[in-house]
Scaffold this active site. Structure first.
Site, PDB file in Angstrom:
ATOM      1  N   HIS A  39      34.091 -47.711   9.188  1.00 43.41           N
ATOM      2  CA  HIS A  39      33.489 -46.750  10.125  1.00 43.41           C
ATOM      3  C   HIS A  39      33.363 -45.383   9.474  1.00 43.41           C
ATOM      4  O   HIS A  39      34.256 -44.911   8.776  1.00 43.41           O
ATOM      5  CB  HIS A  39      34.236 -46.706  11.459  1.00 43.41           C
ATOM      6  CG  HIS A  39      35.599 -46.085  11.459  1.00 43.41           C
ATOM      7  ND1 HIS A  39      35.802 -44.722  11.564  1.00 43.41           N
ATOM      8  CD2 HIS A  39      36.840 -46.629  11.424  1.00 43.41           C
ATOM      9  CE1 HIS A  39      37.093 -44.460  11.590  1.00 43.41           C
ATOM     10  NE2 HIS A  39      37.763 -45.591  11.494  1.00 43.41           N
ATOM     11  N   GLU A  79      33.642 -45.393  15.854  1.00 42.42           N
ATOM     12  CA  GLU A  79      34.838 -46.225  16.001  1.00 42.42           C
ATOM     13  C   GLU A  79      35.956 -45.490  16.706  1.00 42.42           C
ATOM     14  O   GLU A  79      36.705 -46.084  17.502  1.00 42.42           O
ATOM     15  CB  GLU A  79      35.319 -46.698  14.623  1.00 42.42           C
ATOM     16  CG  GLU A  79      36.449 -47.728  14.656  1.00 42.42           C
ATOM     17  CD  GLU A  79      37.854 -47.134  14.627  1.00 42.42           C
ATOM     18  OE1 GLU A  79      38.825 -47.900  14.710  1.00 42.42           O
ATOM     19  OE2 GLU A  79      37.982 -45.878  14.532  1.00 42.42           O
ATOM     20  N   GLU A  80      36.083 -44.194  16.451  1.00 41.27           N
ATOM     21  CA  GLU A  80      37.211 -43.444  16.990  1.00 41.27           C
ATOM     22  C   GLU A  80      37.150 -43.272  18.504  1.00 41.27           C
ATOM     23  O   GLU A  80      38.138 -42.868  19.125  1.00 41.27           O
ATOM     24  CB  GLU A  80      37.304 -42.065  16.318  1.00 41.27           C
ATOM     25  CG  GLU A  80      37.600 -42.086  14.830  1.00 41.27           C
ATOM     26  CD  GLU A  80      39.024 -42.529  14.498  1.00 41.27           C
ATOM     27  OE1 GLU A  80      39.814 -42.723  15.440  1.00 41.27           O
ATOM     28  OE2 GLU A  80      39.335 -42.676  13.311  1.00 41.27           O
ATOM     29  N   ASP A 138      39.664 -50.795   7.135  1.00 40.35           N
ATOM     30  CA  ASP A 138      40.166 -49.587   7.785  1.00 40.35           C
ATOM     31  C   ASP A 138      41.464 -49.181   7.086  1.00 40.35           C
ATOM     32  O   ASP A 138      41.781 -49.709   6.020  1.00 40.35           O
ATOM     33  CB  ASP A 138      40.384 -49.835   9.282  1.00 40.35           C
ATOM     34  CG  ASP A 138      40.129 -48.588  10.124  1.00 40.35           C
ATOM     35  OD1 ASP A 138      40.666 -47.512   9.770  1.00 40.35           O
ATOM     36  OD2 ASP A 138      39.411 -48.682  11.135  1.00 40.35           O
ATOM     37  N   HIS A 180      45.296 -39.235  10.785  1.00 37.69           N
ATOM     38  CA  HIS A 180      44.762 -38.296  11.778  1.00 37.69           C
ATOM     39  C   HIS A 180      45.317 -36.889  11.578  1.00 37.69           C
ATOM     40  O   HIS A 180      45.773 -36.224  12.507  1.00 37.69           O
ATOM     41  CB  HIS A 180      45.014 -38.794  13.202  1.00 37.69           C
ATOM     42  CG  HIS A 180      44.053 -39.862  13.622  1.00 37.69           C
ATOM     43  ND1 HIS A 180      43.728 -40.102  14.938  1.00 37.69           N
ATOM     44  CD2 HIS A 180      43.332 -40.751  12.899  1.00 37.69           C
ATOM     45  CE1 HIS A 180      42.844 -41.101  15.010  1.00 37.69           C
ATOM     46  NE2 HIS A 180      42.607 -41.514  13.765  1.00 37.69           N
ATOM     47  N   ASP A 232      40.476 -41.572   6.933  1.00 35.23           N
ATOM     48  CA  ASP A 232      40.238 -42.507   8.033  1.00 35.23           C
ATOM     49  C   ASP A 232      38.901 -42.142   8.665  1.00 35.23           C
ATOM     50  O   ASP A 232      38.821 -41.215   9.458  1.00 35.23           O
ATOM     51  CB  ASP A 232      41.390 -42.392   9.044  1.00 35.23           C
ATOM     52  CG  ASP A 232      41.229 -43.267  10.272  1.00 35.23           C
ATOM     53  OD1 ASP A 232      40.338 -44.129  10.287  1.00 35.23           O
ATOM     54  OD2 ASP A 232      41.996 -43.061  11.226  1.00 35.23           O
TER      55      ASP A 232
END
Length: 351
Positions: free
Chosen positions: A63, A208-209, A231, A318, A175
């Site tokens: 993603h 995706e998030e 991922d 994150h 990410d």
């Protein structure tokens, strides 16, 4: 080992969920020399390496979106208020520099909150909340701020990639620009080797998030025979992580191959076989109800799609200092390329 140019271009492009144009363009440009590239109305990008025969079509999905902030209000003094796009630990935001994407280009600012000197004792003990923060772009008043930024503009933390010792790199958006880089690199390796028996399609999926939207729509339109999602996962050699709960996936141990209720067993077996045949270091992980990745949406698309998941060990997920070991990333691409090249027209994913 230097940071690959393609990965650097992906990491330095700003693109929270729903606003992925810049990193999607970087992905498309990287894939164009060896693949047929197309973009859909959602913004997801596919890069197809044509197969040499009638083998299964393999999609490799990372993603392209990242977590970010979105402006919800601009007050008369010129301060911007915001909410999160994707999952944030708000304390990370305090004191950060940010870059906003606007109709006229980039605008920079800082995340501010009430200084500690002015906090009451009970406020000092409480964790910072997003509602108590604002973005200061240096505007003298609301009119100046509104001329530069609109409600709905998005921001990301302003942080350039940083090289550390031992083949390790720090950046925001690892990410999951790492997953997109692995999809690109695996497809490039297949193209360099002359192709696989079937088409190999690298995918940069959007959103995706927040909703898995790009994975849902691309899986529906692309109709692949098998999918490998790429991922990140938590590197378990960081302090505070319990290996009994998270498995053992330290830096340098290679990609993590997922096994579980939603993962197709034949895809898992072929990924492990490819890793063993190519002597690629890897670890295993187990899941039950869901994985928290695009695999959750893809495996139930249309009539169901055989799906596997490769994860890359990552520290400080994150945050603006996501940390990875590059050898694990490159090994993930080598593994998926080998997997794609093992499949033949006779390969069946029937249970």
């Amino acid at each position: 080992m230097p940071l690959p140019d393609v990965l650097r271009s992906l990491l330095t492009a700003t693109g929270p969920s729903g606003y992925e144009t810049a990193p999607a363009r970087a992905f498309a440009e990287a894939c164009a020399p060896f693949a047929d590239v197309s973009t859909d109305v959602m913004g997801s990008v596919t890069a197809r390496v044509k197969g040499t025969g009638d083998g299964p079509t393999v999609a490799i999905v990372g993603h392209i979106d990242e977590i970010g902030l979105i402006v919800t209000h601009i007050d008369d003094k010129g301060y911007l208020y915001f909410i999160g796009v994707g999952g944030w630990d708000p304390v990370i935001l305090v004191g950060q520099r940010v870059v906003l994407t606007t109709r006229d280009g980039e605008v920079r600012g800082v995340v501010g909150k009430k200084p500690i000197h002015l906090l009451k004792p009970d406020e000092r003990r409480a964790a910072a909340e997003m509602k108590d923060m604002h973005i200061d772009i240096g505007a003298k008043d609301g009119d100046e701020a509104k001329a530069l930024v609109r409600v709905g503009d998005v921001a990301v933390i302003d942080a350039e990639p940083l090289e550390l010792p031992n083949d390790r790199f720090v950046a925001r958006a690892m990410d999951n620009r790492l997953g997109c880089f692995v999809a690109y690199e695996a497809a490039r390796l297949v193209a360099e080797a002359g192709g696989a028996a079937g088409d190999v399609v690298a995918v940069a999926a959007v959103q995706e998030e927040i909703t898995f939207a790009g994975a849902r729509t691309t899986a529906y339109s692309l109709r692949p025979d098998v999918v490998v999602v790429v991922d990140v996962t938590h590197a378990t050699d960081a302090p505070g992580i319990d290996e009994k709960e998270n498995g053992s996936h330290p830096f340098g141990s290679g990609p993590v191959i997922e096994r579980g209720s939603t993962m197709h067993p034949r895809v898992f077996d072929e990924l492990v076989a490819a890793a063993e045949a190519e002597r690629i270091d890897h670890t295993l992980s187990a899941s039950a109800r869901f994985t928290g990745t695009d695999a959750d949406a893809i495996h139930v698309a249309r009539q169901g799609i055989p799906t596997g998941l490769i994860s890359l060990p990552l520290r400080y997920m994150h945050s603006p200092v996501e940390l990875v070991q590059l050898s694990d990333v490159l090994a993930g691409a080598q593994l998926i390329a080998a997997f794609a090249q093992r499949l033949t027209a006779e390969t069946s994913f029937e249970r």
